[in-house]
Design a protein around this motif. Sequence first.
Motif, PDB file in Angstrom:
ATOM      1  N   LEU A  16      -9.766  -2.133  -3.309  1.00 31.01           N
ATOM      2  CA  LEU A  16      -8.397  -2.637  -3.233  1.00 31.01           C
ATOM      3  C   LEU A  16      -8.297  -3.946  -2.460  1.00 31.01           C
ATOM      4  O   LEU A  16      -7.767  -4.938  -2.963  1.00 31.01           O
ATOM      5  N   ARG A  62     -12.849   6.408  -7.006  1.00 30.74           N
ATOM      6  CA  ARG A  62     -12.804   7.775  -6.487  1.00 30.74           C
ATOM      7  C   ARG A  62     -13.816   8.653  -7.225  1.00 30.74           C
ATOM      8  O   ARG A  62     -14.524   9.439  -6.614  1.00 30.74           O
ATOM      9  N   ILE A  76      -9.028   2.006  -9.405  1.00 32.43           N
ATOM     10  CA  ILE A  76      -8.974   2.853  -8.215  1.00 32.43           C
ATOM     11  C   ILE A  76      -9.594   4.214  -8.539  1.00 32.43           C
ATOM     12  O   ILE A  76     -10.415   4.749  -7.790  1.00 32.43           O
ATOM     13  N   GLU A  77      -9.203   4.762  -9.696  1.00 28.26           N
ATOM     14  CA  GLU A  77      -9.712   6.068 -10.096  1.00 28.26           C
ATOM     15  C   GLU A  77     -11.222   6.052 -10.279  1.00 28.26           C
ATOM     16  O   GLU A  77     -11.920   6.988  -9.891  1.00 28.26           O
ATOM     17  N   ARG A 131       2.484   1.835  -3.407  1.00 30.70           N
ATOM     18  CA  ARG A 131       1.668   2.234  -4.555  1.00 30.70           C
ATOM     19  C   ARG A 131       0.849   3.495  -4.349  1.00 30.70           C
ATOM     20  O   ARG A 131       0.582   4.216  -5.293  1.00 30.70           O
ATOM     21  N   TYR A 132       0.410   3.722  -3.121  1.00 27.82           N
ATOM     22  CA  TYR A 132      -0.573   4.786  -2.967  1.00 27.82           C
ATOM     23  C   TYR A 132      -0.137   5.906  -2.040  1.00 27.82           C
ATOM     24  O   TYR A 132      -0.942   6.690  -1.596  1.00 27.82           O
ATOM     25  N   THR A 133       1.155   5.961  -1.696  1.00 24.76           N
ATOM     26  CA  THR A 133       1.612   7.126  -0.953  1.00 24.76           C
ATOM     27  C   THR A 133       2.852   7.664  -1.643  1.00 24.76           C
ATOM     28  O   THR A 133       3.397   7.025  -2.532  1.00 24.76           O
ATOM     29  N   GLN A 170     -10.746   7.680   0.214  1.00 25.85           N
ATOM     30  CA  GLN A 170      -9.647   6.709   0.229  1.00 25.85           C
ATOM     31  C   GLN A 170      -9.975   5.466   1.051  1.00 25.85           C
ATOM     32  O   GLN A 170      -9.721   4.347   0.636  1.00 25.85           O
ATOM     33  N   PHE A 223       0.840  -1.201   0.000  1.00 28.63           N
ATOM     34  CA  PHE A 223       0.000   0.000   0.000  1.00 28.63           C
ATOM     35  C   PHE A 223       0.874   1.251   0.000  1.00 28.63           C
ATOM     36  O   PHE A 223       0.648   2.184  -0.765  1.00 28.63           O
ATOM     37  N   ASN A 266      -4.750   1.075 -12.346  1.00 29.00           N
ATOM     38  CA  ASN A 266      -5.037   2.309 -11.617  1.00 29.00           C
ATOM     39  C   ASN A 266      -6.421   2.848 -11.928  1.00 29.00           C
ATOM     40  O   ASN A 266      -7.031   3.509 -11.096  1.00 29.00           O
TER      41      ASN A 266
END
Lengths: 356, 554
Positions: B472, B458, B454-455, B377-379, B464, B374, B451
């Motif tokens: 996820l 959102r 995930i997008e 990839r996402y920070t 998140q 995590f 991605n």
Amino acid sequence: MAGVTIKNLTKKFGSTIAVDDFSMKVEDGEFLTLLGPSGCGKTTILRCIAGFIPVTEGKIYIGEKLVSSSNPKVSVAPEYRNIGMVFQSYAVWPHMNIYDNITYPLKIKRVPEREIKERAEKTIGILKLTGLEHRYPGELSGGQQQRVALGRALIMRPDVLLLDEPLSNLDAKLREEMRFELKDLQKRVGITIVYVTHDQIEAITMSKRIVVLSHGKIQQIGDPIEVYDKPANKFVASFIGKANFLNGEVVDIIKRIKVKIKLEGPVIIEVEEDKNFHKGDRVIIMVRPHDIEVVKEKKPDTIEAKVKSSIYMGDRKASILMFNNKELVIEVPADTTLKDGDRIFISFKKIALIRE
Amino acid sequence: MKKYLILTAVVFILFIFFIYPFGKLFLMALMRENNFSLMNFIDILKDSHNISALWHTLFVGVIVTVISVITGSILSWLVTRTDVYFRNFFAMALLVPYMIPPFISAFAWMQLIGPVGYINKIIMAFTGIKEPILRIYGAHGIILVSSIYTYPLVYIAITNAFKKMDSSFEEAARVSGANVFRVLKDITLPVMLPAIGGAAIIVFVTSISMFGIPAILGIPKGYLVLTTKIFILVGSYGTKYNFNLASAMSVILILIGLLSLVIQNYFVRKERFAVITGKSTGFSPIELNRLRIPATILLFIFFLGIVVAPIAATIITAVTKALGLHIKLSNFTIKNFHYILFKLPIVWRAIRNSLFLSVTVSTITSLMAVFFIFLDRYTDIKGRRFIDYIVSAPYAIPGTVIGVSMILAWIRPILGVSIYNTIWIIMIAYIARFMIFPMRTVKASAKQIDNSLIEAARISGANQKRMLKDILFPLIKPGVFSGWFLVFMPALTELTLSIFLYSAGKETIGVTVYNMTQEGLILEASALAVIIIFVVLGLNIAIKKFSIKREDRV
């Protein structure tokens, strides 16, 4: 060189029938295309000819020689069939350079080194690969790899050349170029070619004859013009090119056949047709979008339809018309004025009749 | 604020499990009496015993690699590419030796061809020779059992490569006039060479890292390799600088592994092989014709001799009343099983310890893997890429070396806390060793998540937290599960780390079996080995069934 004769070929995988009682003769020096959607059995037929898979039933001859048969059981190994083959993925060996790839078949046959060199030079020249002999496939473009595969297949002077969707991995422009090159090459070398594709344009532009397949069965055999203009059935008509279908009935036969389309009208159109029809037969009328023209006034053989929508395509205009609750697609010159909702008259320049 | 909290946690985890222990190892190797010095390495190379251990390691490693590569390649080709009978059965059955823990396998082969093993007894009875003919102790035995443990690695690698290889490479050669064997020589083997080379390196590194097999089959006759030499050195408190020497030897072992990876990279020049990643267009298996039945029979003999025979020998020993009795029904009993399960408290204690360790370690490592992936990839936390490198390092480091590092790191209390001689040091060592497995599987499933998924979440209005929960986590769940089991299985029967780090009352199952064999409790050890074999095989089959079912659903 030799032709290929296939008699009553059937191929089953488990209980599914991939090829169903397929018979045909490829003439010596002919460019024949097996055309159909994926899963129609075209690749299976090609692999039976190559000898990669045994036949379930039937016989295959290359020239006079029986190479595959169910009874008596014959299955000549691929390496003894003297065929050339070009694969969809090219299958150019990544660990050999271009020269070694192309000359491999001659090395297997223990052709003297000097002759190998001569023939390689010639083949490499014909295929415009000169200067690339010592490169590895990874350094070549798709089109060049494709020509290497072709060279490897031709250098052994095979009796038959099998091509399995060889152009499908190339980009559109290169594909068009290769179509001409392949056709040209075949004319020069005069080799028998069996070509497999799902692309109707490839089939129409390159072949002498086309075999249209669906679900393992032959739908039609004929030269490109026949297959395009006189499709044997609805499948062939819609697989090769765009087509509109209308229902009709044969109302009169006077040397020529008159067909009356049942709709508000009634409209009567006359057509020359050599198929054997009788009065009262129900038929399907196939008409290509570009064979429909817009006319100014109503005549006995015109149809009145309503414009639903149009798109401008640069060199022409495509419209969807509503006629008798059915959609008709037409393609007309780009300067034709058609507004949505307009009621217009159309007539058919050319039609084909298909028995229902 | 939150970011710093996360960062502190990451650094803390990496420090405890990885950086501190391995840093300490390298320091010890390069230190003498608080000064930097190469004396440890010089002392090691001066002692002929060490040189011979080094030589044994390389010798065993190379021979095992050659045997495994040849065996694994031939078996894979037969089962994957030809039309031998019972291919589905062999595809599973030939992998069994890799599922059984290596020290159990060594013990089982002892029952079969050891000095008092069944084969030697039969040969002696028939020929009248007084001495056992087959020798299991020493190089022969270590090579035999190690090769049997490692050939499945080659088998799996080659089978995967076969499945990826475009079959038209071979067909093109057939129509060019080459027969089956010529195709094998000119096309298949060269095209497969990178895969074979990769598998060879994995086998070599696995083989030089092996501890259980050389411990059981080498130590009794004094045939030592680096791992067993390190083990003995760590335990010999009389030797001066024993920890420094063991560290230096560990560094040498690591260097050999790294060197072999470098050599492999040099030989497999990537670009020439880049083309292979095609889709396979459904093979038609190669027809063996007249050789079809003989090939099948040969596979069966291999299966019976290599897979079934040692297990059968262990079962027979486990149900025998006393060692050395003839094999007949009246000499059979189940009292050995009864004894170990109900009369030996140490067995249940070991089972409890091993279960506790394997469940907690697989859970902790899986959760940590999810956390790390995590972060990656996402920070945008700086240095997050390094996590992967650090966590992957122990994969190339032999278990023995991890064991030594952990002892060095925790032998003295730190900030007043001492975990030496507790179960926690074993747990930390396991986590360092097995962390890589869930990292890989979770990473692989995370990679498949585009991605845009995930997008899209959102865009659809999920914040998140909601995105993690709804999109996820469900998508990486398969990776987490398989990672969990990949840790659970080897942790349950782990020997190498536990033997370095266990203390009274903290024995694991592996340690218990090993100690039984050292104390001559052969009947009891056999009974326990049989139970382990069946539990391990049962779990493997269950997982396979489970994962196949899941694939169907997707």
